[in-house]
Design an enzyme around this catalytic site. Structure first.
Site, PDB file in Angstrom:
ATOM      1  N   GLY A 219       5.672  25.094  42.207  1.00  0.00           N
ATOM      2  CA  GLY A 219       5.440  25.924  43.371  1.00  0.00           C
ATOM      3  C   GLY A 219       6.270  27.191  43.397  1.00  0.00           C
TER       4      GLY A 219
ATOM      5  CG  HIS B 296       8.745  14.704  47.075  1.00  0.00           C
ATOM      6  ND1 HIS B 296       7.481  14.958  46.598  1.00  0.00           N
ATOM      7  CD2 HIS B 296       9.467  14.273  46.011  1.00  0.00           C
ATOM      8  CE1 HIS B 296       7.437  14.676  45.296  1.00  0.00           C
ATOM      9  NE2 HIS B 296       8.633  14.268  44.918  1.00  0.00           N
TER      10      HIS B 296
ATOM     11  CD  GLU C  47      14.684  16.776  46.338  1.00  0.00           C
ATOM     12  OE1 GLU C  47      14.235  15.708  46.782  1.00  0.00           O
ATOM     13  OE2 GLU C  47      14.544  17.159  45.159  1.00  0.00           O
TER      14      GLU C  47
ATOM     15  NE  ARG D 282       4.848   9.116  40.407  1.00  0.00           N
ATOM     16  CZ  ARG D 282       5.886   9.715  40.988  1.00  0.00           C
ATOM     17  NH1 ARG D 282       5.676  10.724  41.825  1.00  0.00           N
ATOM     18  NH2 ARG D 282       7.115   9.322  40.741  1.00  0.00           N
TER      19      ARG D 282
ATOM     20  NE  ARG E  65      15.655  10.969  45.479  1.00  0.00           N
ATOM     21  CZ  ARG E  65      14.849  10.623  44.485  1.00  0.00           C
ATOM     22  NH1 ARG E  65      15.340  10.329  43.293  1.00  0.00           N
ATOM     23  NH2 ARG E  65      13.537  10.569  44.654  1.00  0.00           N
TER      24      ARG E  65
ATOM     25  CG  ASN F 278      19.023  11.465  42.432  1.00  0.00           C
ATOM     26  OD1 ASN F 278      18.643  10.283  42.429  1.00  0.00           O
ATOM     27  ND2 ASN F 278      18.179  12.473  42.390  1.00  0.00           N
TER      28      ASN F 278
END
Length: 399
Positions: A330, A176, A382, A237, A87, A8
């Site tokens: 989460g 995502h 991921e 953001r 990625r 990545n």
């Protein structure tokens, strides 16, 4: 034993993981940070054994060369690597799934760079450097946007002149996707639901946040758009704001387009409202133990905007088989999950406080009561998804 190297590459760093071909548990993982600065270094953490911290002088090219040099410390060389999975942030409309990298696909990835000018060039740099060092080593590209290419037109088109989509590719792409796909597949397996008849809402909540409606295994709506700025409130953001904000701030304060865009990406969200931090853990501590009113306000806005977006995404489903929380926030913040579910009472969610407090670990991830619609926690991975795709495409290519 053969391995998958998951790569990545970012603008000033790259992360990597090494997975045996037959498992999704990494043998080692690491990161090279602050590339091109005097603080540049690489950290390699094996599954077992002592982590290795190595200073380096240079940017991405030297960092990849250093990785080659340090692998023997862990009993490996690049000859043990069967495939490298990368990625890649943006695949535009060209890529609807992961692909083996060849001259054609690499050219198509380059053509998408205008849609992700800060990310795709860095992703390409990693691909090119591996190719230069090991020209015969298979490489795979896994795209953040690919999972969302199943969005219907009504979900991806903006209500602006159609020529901007036709000629410039201006539309909602979503991001995502690798995380949402992994979590969707894991959820269906844990709940024993058929992919062909399933309706999920997934909230990926970290420093970057997005939510997706997944119907019959496919993404049918998502919150991020042309760029990752659209949608939910995030760490730094803003998420959705009035598009005329740019004109207003330019007229009132003389800010440039670049200044306003930077503010919305790096100085807004949790950090902007709280004026304290973009880290939810810091804000919860400040709000609960220090009585920081702005921290509490930022959390309140975050939870409300998330609940509102999840309710909107439900319009793309016929029912909700499960609402799934994933990502750093989460997976680890019971109070955030509780507040969001309370604001979704219209759907009948009833939080089980004990299950929620332990993140549902003793109940297959489920954090709601037995007579409630299901809300649950699923840990995203991921890197494992990229490794999974890389092995699949390697096997297909060698068949």
């Amino acid at each position: 034993m053969q391995y998958v190297l998951v790569f990545n590459s970012g603008s000033s760093s790259f992360k990597f993981s090494l997975f045996p071909l037959d498992t999704e548990v990494p043998f080692l993982a690491g990161v090279a940070e602050n590339l091109g600065t005097p603080q540049a270094s690489m950290r390699v953490v094996p599954q077992q054994g002592t982590p290795l911290q190595v200073p380096l002088v240079g940017a991405h090219e030297r960092a990849i060369e250093l990785l080659v040099e340090v692998l023997p410390t862990f009993g490996l060389t690049f000859k043990d690597i069967a495939v490298v999975g990368h990625r890649v942030v943006h695949g535009g409309e060209v890529f609807t799934e992961s692909v083996r990298i060849d001259e054609r696909s690499l050219a198509d990835i380059r053509a998408c760079s205008g849609l992700a000018p800060l990310h795709n060039p860095a992703n390409i740099l990693g691909i090119e450097r591996i190719e230069a060092l090991f020209p015969h080593l298979p490489q795979v590209a896994v795209f953040d946007t690919a999972f969302h290419q199943s969005l219907p037109r009504k979900a991806f088109l903006y209500p602006i002149p159609y020529a901007l989509y036709r000629e410039q590719g201006v539309r909602r792409y979503g991001f995502h996707g690798t995380s949402h796909r992994y979590v969707a597949e894991t959820t269906l397996k844990q709940l024993e639901l058929p992919a062909s008849d399933s309706h999920l809402l997934i909230a990926h909540l970290g420093n970057g946040c997005s939510a997706t409606a997944v119907r019959n295994g496919q993404s049918v709506d998502t919150t991020m758009g042309l760029t990752p700025l659209e949608g939910l409130m995030m760490g730094t953001r803003s998420g959705d704001v009035d598009p005329s904000l740019h004109q207003y701030l330019h007229d009132k304060l003389g800010w440039s387009l670049k200044d306003i865009t930077h503010m919305l990406n790096y100085e807004s969200g949790l950090r902007g409202l709280s004026e304290l931090s973009n880290d939810m853990r810091t804000l919860i501590l400040a709000a609960e133990e220090e009585g920081n009113a702005q921290a509490a306000m930022a959390i309140e806005v975050f939870c409300f905007r998330l609940a509102r977006q999840l309710a909107a995404l439900a319009a793309s489903l016929q029912r909700i088989d499960a609402l799934v929380f994933t990502g750093g926030i989460g997976e680890n913040n019971p109070c955030i999950r509780t507040r969001v579910l309370e604001q979704l009472a219209i759907f009948g969610f009833q939080v089980d406080l004990d299950r929620n407090q332990e993140h549902g670990r003793s109940f297959g991830g489920v954090i709601t009561k037995d007579n409630s619609p299901v809300a649950m926690v699923v840990k995203t991975n991921e890197e494992a998804m990229i490794a999974r795709d890389s092995v699949r495409l390697l096997t297909r290519g060698n068949a």
